[in-house]
Design an enzyme around this catalytic site. Structure first.
Site, PDB file in Angstrom:
ATOM      1  CG  ASP B 106      47.285 -26.933  25.807  1.00 55.22           C
ATOM      2  OD1 ASP B 106      47.761 -25.810  25.142  1.00 55.22           O
ATOM      3  OD2 ASP B 106      47.411 -26.819  26.925  1.00 55.22           O
ATOM      4  CG  HIS B 113      56.350 -25.362  29.014  1.00 58.11           C
ATOM      5  ND1 HIS B 113      55.972 -24.813  30.559  1.00 58.11           N
ATOM      6  CD2 HIS B 113      55.212 -26.270  28.762  1.00 58.11           C
ATOM      7  CE1 HIS B 113      54.712 -25.567  30.793  1.00 58.11           C
ATOM      8  NE2 HIS B 113      54.369 -26.579  29.765  1.00 58.11           N
ATOM      9  CD  GLU B 179      50.006 -24.840  31.038  1.00 62.48           C
ATOM     10  OE1 GLU B 179      49.416 -25.223  30.007  1.00 62.48           O
ATOM     11  OE2 GLU B 179      50.958 -25.672  31.727  1.00 62.48           O
ATOM     12  CD  GLU B 181      48.913 -22.941  26.565  1.00 61.68           C
ATOM     13  OE1 GLU B 181      48.095 -23.394  25.353  1.00 61.68           O
ATOM     14  OE2 GLU B 181      49.035 -23.598  27.384  1.00 61.68           O
ATOM     15  CG  ASP B 213      45.650 -24.655  29.329  1.00 53.27           C
ATOM     16  OD1 ASP B 213      43.917 -24.696  29.240  1.00 53.27           O
ATOM     17  OD2 ASP B 213      46.347 -25.730  29.267  1.00 53.27           O
ATOM     18  NE  ARG B 217      51.391 -25.860  36.423  1.00 49.28           N
ATOM     19  CZ  ARG B 217      51.451 -25.994  34.913  1.00 49.28           C
ATOM     20  NH1 ARG B 217      50.926 -27.244  34.506  1.00 49.28           N
ATOM     21  NH2 ARG B 217      51.480 -25.066  34.278  1.00 49.28           N
ATOM     22  CD  GLN B 220      49.294 -30.596  34.729  1.00 48.18           C
ATOM     23  OE1 GLN B 220      49.378 -29.641  34.907  1.00 48.18           O
ATOM     24  NE2 GLN B 220      50.120 -30.852  33.493  1.00 48.18           N
ATOM     25  CE1 TYR B 224      52.406 -36.630  35.630  1.00 43.66           C
ATOM     26  CE2 TYR B 224      52.569 -36.729  33.113  1.00 43.66           C
ATOM     27  CZ  TYR B 224      53.129 -36.832  34.601  1.00 43.66           C
ATOM     28  OH  TYR B 224      54.402 -36.924  34.638  1.00 43.66           O
ATOM     29  CE  LYS B 233      47.594 -28.663  31.792  1.00 44.15           C
ATOM     30  NZ  LYS B 233      48.195 -27.545  31.207  1.00 44.15           N
ATOM     31  CB  THR B 237      40.892 -22.938  28.455  1.00 44.46           C
ATOM     32  OG1 THR B 237      41.248 -24.202  28.824  1.00 44.46           O
ATOM     33  CG2 THR B 237      41.845 -22.728  27.704  1.00 44.46           C
ATOM     34  CD  GLU B 338      57.930 -23.434  32.201  1.00 40.63           C
ATOM     35  OE1 GLU B 338      59.070 -23.174  31.564  1.00 40.63           O
ATOM     36  OE2 GLU B 338      56.684 -23.325  31.886  1.00 40.63           O
TER      37      GLU B 338
END
Lengths: 394, 394
Positions: B106, B113, B179, B181, B213, B217, B220, B224, B233, B237, B338
């Site tokens: 990814d 972003h 997400e 994508e 994806d 949050r 994560q 992370y 994650k 997916t 976002e």
């Protein structure tokens, strides 16, 4: 028929019986077991088609009962007479990657390693991140570049930037390093959504290998924020050709170091899955480190439980590695960035002061564990040589 | 024999012809092509055994000449009469994961972003890391949890820690996010050590899909550092079932935004591989965002070149995704973290203020691109529903 001579002190005796995939000249890769310095062709001796295949995956998927049954039959067979055409000298066979790797995850389970790397990569912060003692930190690596011992490593190229430079430059990595690790291989998959608890470890894990997770420290240092290592690791991960069955590691099971704070319930279990495995790192034939797996903070059972706690399925052929094994002492560090403190404190290799890997260097990482009755269980070694970069002109 | 009615304005006309793996009741999964609202069985129409298999991998490995030849033969066939038993209504088929995923990477290729996430995750630092404009930042994800559109998503559990809490707690993620994508699929592998240059993109890439994806949050944010996302994650997916061939995206090729500073030579090419693909995000049937792939900073050709520059081989079935697509405007953001600014600015969905995903929510992400002569190329959609957590009691 022939009888295999098994010296009483062989680390590849009846208590071990590791599996690998081998071929002899002109023959197809198939599954064998190592006994002393011989390879025994299981497709012949057990007469089962599952051993005629070029990877262990189908056998690994059969589960603990099938593994135990095969192990008992192999032990009985190799104690007696074996068809001569089913036995080859180790020196006469080529070893292949023993598994088809599904997903590859690398952990970071040594407190000493994480502390050392934290000091080196982030000198202005606390060396251990706040999450480190609450969960086994891990990340996905590249399954497609897991290779078997003996495969040469071409020095990777990529972007690296010194702190003083205004912009990155491209070229061969100047800081190619090793990471001495143990790897664990999933045999029995889990369903999506099903968590594998720490006490269910042996129902899923087939065995273990020695891992060298090659690392280009300069590429890694520039690329790794904020999403973690990528090209600094993905060029190669070498594994030893012989998969030591979990059943051969019974005598090596110990408690992990005390975990304080106590982990969340999903990371707790009643079974001991610390492992008293001793590694050695040889650099051009000279012993430079003896990483002790016994000091690892997180157990592989906790790593597997953590991997599945979000519902992610485990698949046959999943490989997860412990992360660099480093002990308390300097001569127990499993990566050269630690052993030489970022290159500032060279070690002497055959009379020369050395820091990171040079072209032509050869690394061999081996491991042994206690077996029953004072015997030793050998993992064999993961060995590879560094070749010069080929992309330097770009 | 039957003739397929293809409306002139169908986004699944002769200029598109995306491939998927489908089954009808009681039949085995096999390769089909979508034409308007029909699925045409290629194992029948082209009579080639490569299309009788349950994934596209063997066909993808054949390379651009075979792809072009099949595409020409399919176009000729579906313009004329087709055996009736080779045609099914879309509504009557089950769609399967179209590829066996080798490695999944990814990226993080949208400047908007990366800037937004930097502000949200690291409010005290510069939002873009120093490396961001020098290389397409990426990381490996979990190939084993790539699933096809229509598969429900069980809310993941895991560790999360609010800044004020002294220790992490365990439970269902409270911040499940999407997400939006695009994903690109490798057909022709590369040899270890061989670099795929940006201008060799079309010699290796078979086609593209829409990707969601899924991201937890809260999990994560806690896990992370320093090695990147893992369990936040790896639970799922989702990809759209129809792989749009690269050949269908010729009219969508555009320049990327100006890249300043100029990337290193290995990331430069003469060919345009920006893509004018428009995405839509629907939340319980309501359009909430229109992410524009045209604004992505890094092209997929640069992503592939970067992935192989260290000598790592690409394999048939490798999937790499762009990272969240976010445009300049708020209503072009491809992730809810976002769109709602970390939950602080709810969006209205069917009259309710909403931030992250609730159980029962359904997300559909779709995409279209310009085709030849003013036609549109449809990707179809990736759709899934959130189910309640099942591990909550641990």
């Amino acid at each position: 028929m022939t009888v295999i001579d098994i010296p009483a002190d062989s680390p590849f005796g009846i208590d071990n019986l590791p599996y690998g995939v081998f071929s002899t000249a002109g023959s197809a890769p198939r599954v064998g077991v190592r006994v002393a310095d011989k390879v025994v062709d299981l497709s012949v001796v057990l007469g089962d088609e599952v051993f005629a295949r070029p990877s262990l995956n189908d056998f690994m998927a059969l589960g603990p009962q099938a593994w135990a049954s095969a192990r008992a039959r192999i032990a009985a067979s190799v104690r007696g007479e074996v068809p001569a055409h089913a036995v080859a000298d180790l020196a006469d066979v080529a070893m292949h990657l023993p598994i088809e790797v599904a997903d590859y995850v690398d952990f970071y389970a040594s407190e000493q390693h994480a502390t050392n790397l934290g000091r080196l990569f982030r000198p202005d912060s606390a060396p251990l991140m706040p999450n480190w003692k609450h969960l086994p930190v891990g990340y996905h690596g590249r399954a497609g570049t897991v290779i078997v011992s003996g495969t040469d490593i071409v020095r990777p190229c990529g972007q690296r930037k010194s702190p003083a430079a205004p912009a990155p430059s491209f070229g061969p990595s100047q800081r190619v390093d090793i990471e001495a690790e143990l790897g664990f291989i999933v045999g029995v998959p889990s369903e999506p959504g099903a968590v594998i608890t720490p006490d269910e470890f042996a129902e899923h894990i087939f065995g273990a290998v020695v891992v060298n997770d090659w690392s280009a420290r300069d590429i890694q240092a520039w690329e790794y924020v904020p999403l973690g290592p990528f090209l600094g690791k993905s060029f190669a991960t070498s594994i030893s050709p012989w998969v030591v069955p979990l059943a051969a590691l019974e005598a090596a099971r110990i408690d992990t170091p005390v975990q304080d704070p106590e982990p969340l319930p999903y990371l707790r279990g009643d079974q001991k899955w610390g492992l008293d495995v001793d590694l050695t790192v040889e650099w051009n034939g000279q012993l430079v480190s003896r990483p002790p797996y016994a000091q690892m903070y997180w157990s592989p059972a906790q790593m597997l439980a953590h991997t599945t706690i979000n519902g992610a399925a485990a698949r046959t052929g999943d490989l997860f590695a412990s992360g660099t094994i480093s002990g308390d002492r300097k001569d127990q560090r499993g990566a050269f960035i630690e052993l030489t403190w970022g290159g500032a404190e060279p070690v002497e290799v055959n009379g020369e002061p050395r820091t990171f890997l040079e072209d032509g260097d050869e690394i061999a990482i081996a491991a042994t564990a206690p077996g029953p009755g004072g015997s030793r269980i050998g993992f064999g070694e993961v060995r590879a040589r560094i070749l010069p970069a080929t992309q330097a002109g770009r």
